[in-house]
Design a protein around this motif. Structure first.
Motif, mmCIF file in Angstrom:
data_model
loop_
_atom_site.group_PDB
_atom_site.id
_atom_site.type_symbol
_atom_site.label_atom_id
_atom_site.label_comp_id
_atom_site.label_asym_id
_atom_site.label_seq_id
_atom_site.Cartn_x
_atom_site.Cartn_y
_atom_site.Cartn_z
ATOM 1 N N GLY A 17 11.992 -87.414 63.912
ATOM 2 C CA GLY A 17 13.215 -87.388 63.112
ATOM 3 C C GLY A 17 13.900 -86.036 63.189
ATOM 4 O O GLY A 17 13.442 -85.115 63.868
ATOM 5 N N ARG A 18 15.000 -85.913 62.461
ATOM 6 C CA ARG A 18 15.774 -84.669 62.468
ATOM 7 C C ARG A 18 15.253 -83.711 61.408
ATOM 8 O O ARG A 18 14.845 -84.130 60.332
ATOM 9 C CB ARG A 18 17.253 -84.964 62.223
ATOM 10 N N PRO A 94 15.883 -84.515 67.595
ATOM 11 C CA PRO A 94 14.987 -85.251 68.499
ATOM 12 C C PRO A 94 15.367 -85.116 69.970
ATOM 13 O O PRO A 94 14.486 -85.080 70.827
ATOM 14 C CB PRO A 94 15.105 -86.700 68.008
#
Length: 466
Positions: A17-18, A94
């Protein structure tokens, strides 16, 4: 050691994820300093000072910056894995992390650099004697801890509290084994070894210490796994209200209409740091409604898997024939607490009672009002009692089921050893053998005696990059 355990490996060490920061980690394996030097030049364009944070570009094959961030160089053996380790800490997108990862694989191809498997960095730490097996497992437990108490206990295990307790037991067992086996080497001596060496006293002391460690380990296992608590009973006895009262939130729909809950509703709560997985289920009754019948079938499935069953009844009606029929179907060996709910509609006061039913002198009945939250603390205390939780256990370390199995096995072998000790010097060989088996069981906890198959199972459950 397997051949693949010495390959250079790389992985993204941060969660998918970010995020603000993303970490790519490399452990150079058998390639060692040569690979580390080449990778530093290829990825950062310069040599990195050992254990010094350097702000550098992360370069692609053409020398262009993919990202900029902090690079760290940890030469062997002073690293997490005990091998040369490089960490690139950049932005947590990502796409950019994948670009950096692919660049690492490209630059490390001449050295056989490959993607790490789940838990492989921690496996390397274990194989290179940076952590023992109990500490390695504590790494995963710390990451997965669902309560503050579990996190603190996992931290103590990672620092070595559990391992030190096991090593102390092993040292005591080894000391006693040395005495026994030395005596076996000199059978012509006519002295009573067991009396002269106080072998029985030493064994009793070891068994007492093992019992203490096992008690702490049981509590640690509770912190890690928690209890599965199923709410069961006829429709409209207040199961959903009790779930809401225990959770302190309106999680389940509560109506006076029978059959409102048609499928399970699960909520994890904490009592004294212990996770309790409360499962509200469909009311148990005969019905022609196909959807409700499916829900009832699932209820019985949850009851089969439960650690504790809370059998709810309406306090106004008491124990009905239907309630007796339901209780008769509960699986044997699963603790059942009878909960008389809706005391606010009766003259009953919230209370806990021990009943004798069919010769069972320890059936617990808790009277409460879920709607008014009266008597909920009594139920919480009863759940802690069933769990075997003892207050004031700040020193508890986290434990797993395999640890409990090993400790119980050691306990059984020491009990057999005590039996042989009562037979005098002519049973010393059996005494010695049981001590050896007890030592092996204890050593399996920290990894001094562990099969490769077990290691594969343990580390496969870790996250990638750890």
């Amino acid at each position: 050691m397997l051949a693949t355990d010495s390959d250079p490996i790389v992985a993204i060490a941060t969660a998918p994820g970010r995020g603000g920061i993303g970490v790519v980690r490399i452990s150079c394996g058998r390639a060692g300093d040569g690979a580390a030097t080449a990778l530093m030049q290829a990825l950062c364009g310069q040599m990195l000072v050992a254990r010094h944070a350097s702000y550098v570009p992360f370069l692609d094959a053409g020398g262009n910056a993919l990202d900029r961030g902090i690079a760290l160089n940890f030469p062997a053996p002073h690293s997490y894995t005990g091998e040369h380790v490089l960490e690139l800490q950049g932005h947590g997108g990502p796409i950019v992390l994948q670009l950096v990862l692919q660049r690492c694989l490209e630059a490390g191809k001449p050295f056989g650099l490959r993607l790490a498997e789940p838990g492989e960095f921690t496996r390397r730490a274990f194989l290179n004697d940076k952590l023992d097996l109990a500490q390695a497992e504590a790494v995963a437990d710390l990451i997965e801890a669902s309560t503050e108490a579990a996190a603190r206990s996992a931290g103590r295990s990672l620092e070595g509290a559990f391992s030190r307790a096991i090593h102390a037991l092993v040292d005591d067992v080894i000391g006693l084994r040395m005495l026994v086996e030395a005596t076996l080497d000199f059978p012509e001596e006519e002295i009573d070894f067991l009396e002269a060496a106080d072998a029985r006293g030493k064994l009793a002391h070891i068994r007492e210490r093992l019992a203490d460690v096992l008690g702490d380990a049981r509590q640690g296992a509770l912190l890690r796994e928690g209890l599965s608590v199923v709410l069961a009973g006829q429709p409209n006895v207040g199961k959903s209200s009790l779930l809401n009262a225990l959770a302190g939130a309106e999680l389940a729909i509560v109506t006076p209409i029978a059959g409102t809950t048609r499928d399970k509703v699960t909520q994890t709560i904490q009592i004294e740091g212990i996770p309790l997985h409360i499962i509200d289920t469909a009311g148990l009754r005969e019905t022609e409604d196909e959807v409700e019948r499916i829900g009832i079938a699932r209820t019985w499935g949850e009851i089969e898997r439960a650690d504790v069953v809370l059998h709810l009844l309406d306090a106004r009606a008491g124990v009905t024939g239907e309630d007796t029929a339901i209780a008769a179907r509960f699986p044997g060996g699963v603790p059942v607490v009878r909960v008389l709910n809706k005391t606010d509609l009766t003259e009953m006061a919230p209370s806990v009672n021990r009943l004798s039913i069919n010769g069972d002198a320890d059936v617990c009945e808790v009277r409460l009002s879920a709607k008014k939250s009266e008597g909920i603390d009594l139920l919480r205390a009863e759940l802690l009692r069933i769990a075997g939780w003892q207050a004031g256990t700040e020193s508890v370390y986290l434990a797993r089921e395999r640890h409990l199995i090993a400790l119980r096995a050691a306990q059984e072998h020491l009990a057999l050893a005590a039996g042989h000790a009562e037979q005098g010097n002519h049973a010393l060989d059996l005494f010695a053998e049981e001590l050896r088996l007890a030592q092996e069981a204890l050593n399996s906890i920290t990894g001094e005696f562990t099969s490769d198959d077990l290691l594969g199972v343990i580390f496969s459950r870790f996250c990638i990059g750890k």
